[in-house]
Design an enzyme around this catalytic site. Structure first.
Site, PDB file in Angstrom:
ATOM      1  N   THR A   1      35.273 -14.186  15.065  1.00 42.45           N
ATOM      2  CA  THR A   1      35.521 -14.609  13.676  1.00 42.45           C
ATOM      3  C   THR A   1      35.645 -16.129  13.584  1.00 42.45           C
ATOM      4  OG1 THR A   1      36.841 -12.559  13.521  1.00 42.45           O
ATOM      5  CG2 THR A   1      36.694 -13.905  11.542  1.00 42.45           C
TER       6      THR A   1
ATOM      7  N   ARG B   1      41.797 -13.772  13.382  1.00 44.51           N
ATOM      8  CA  ARG B   1      42.189 -13.207  12.085  1.00 44.51           C
ATOM      9  C   ARG B   1      43.702 -13.182  11.913  1.00 44.51           C
ATOM     10  NH1 ARG B   1      38.079  -7.990  11.492  1.00 44.51           N
ATOM     11  NH2 ARG B   1      36.143  -9.136  11.902  1.00 44.51           N
TER      12      ARG B   1
ATOM     13  N   GLU C   1      36.775  -9.693  23.125  1.00 48.46           N
ATOM     14  CA  GLU C   1      36.738 -10.657  22.022  1.00 48.46           C
ATOM     15  C   GLU C   1      38.032 -10.554  21.219  1.00 48.46           C
ATOM     16  OE1 GLU C   1      34.593 -10.999  17.660  1.00 48.46           O
ATOM     17  OE2 GLU C   1      33.467 -10.043  19.293  1.00 48.46           O
TER      18      GLU C   1
ATOM     19  N   LYS D   1      24.569 -11.374  17.500  1.00 49.96           N
ATOM     20  CA  LYS D   1      25.399 -10.307  16.950  1.00 49.96           C
ATOM     21  C   LYS D   1      24.695  -9.780  15.695  1.00 49.96           C
ATOM     22  CE  LYS D   1      30.024  -9.780  14.888  1.00 49.96           C
ATOM     23  NZ  LYS D   1      31.379 -10.376  14.835  1.00 49.96           N
TER      24      LYS D   1
END
Length: 211
Positions: free
Chosen positions: A73, A49, A45, A133
């Site tokens: 994210t 960011r 992943e 998650k």
């Protein structure tokens, strides 16, 4: 959307640790993905960011066919679509919104949204999701919280992320409702910035043996 959750579980295979990676320089994407895959962690992943994130996803997905590259994210439908266009094969979000659920319904790219409370888990379940998650894992109650959820909501599986490390990963992986954990310890910033791919490969190899 249940089949999309199963698609993601299929992509995961028997991998129990998902590297959660922050890449500041897209030039690191390909050697980093290769090092992780060599160490046994092919599904990775890359978090959105940094300004280099989308290009990193694009490069790794194109040049490292042995890797399964996803995007993390993700906070908006636009980011979801941009990541999918860049080549992400799965999408991870820290939470869940109706807008993201709608985008996921219209996309072939599997969605792994975050949930922290029993109510959020139930809402995701109602939407047809069976793989979530759990974030931020340690701050939200840790392994004991997920163990408590396994009795009333036994059909949901989790990927705890947030404060998970080599030291506590097994406490999560031993739970019946945990499929894998996510963590950044397998690709520390210091190793990535130094281009120490042997170190990353070794950390990945150690993590790939966790059960």
């Amino acid at each position: 959307m249940a089949h999309r959750s199963q698609d993601l579980v299929s992509l995961l295979g028997n991998q129990t640790v998902i590297p959660v990676i922050r890449i500041a320089d897209a030039a690191h994407a390909v050697p980093l993905a290769r090092a992780l895959a060599r160490g046994g962690l092919r599904l990775i992943e890359i978090t959105l960011r940094t300004d280099a994130a989308l290009e990193s996803i694009r490069l790794a997905s194109q040049e490292v066919p042995e890797a399964v590259v996803g995007a993390g994210t993700i906070l908006s439908p636009r980011q979801y679509e941009e990541a999918a266009e860049a080549g992400a094969r799965f999408i991870v979000s820290p939470g869940i919104t109706q807008a993201l659920l709608k985008t996921a319904e219209d996309s072939e790219v599997p969605f792994l949204p975050g949930a922290t409370t029993a109510s959020e888990v139930m809402e995701a379940r109602d939407a047809g999701l069976s793989f979530l998650k759990f974030f931020p894992a340690e701050q939200a109650g840790g392994a004991s919280f997920l163990k408590a959820l396994s009795a009333p909501i036994p059909d949901i599986r989790f990927c705890p992320t947030g404060g998970v490390s080599a030291a506590n990963a097994v406490s999560y992986l031993s739970l019946p409702n945990v499929a894998c954990v996510g963590g950044s310890w397998v690709a520390p910033d210091s190793a990535v910035e130094a281009g120490d791919w042997d170190r990353v490969e070794q950390l990945a190899r150690e993590a790939s043996g966790l059960r």
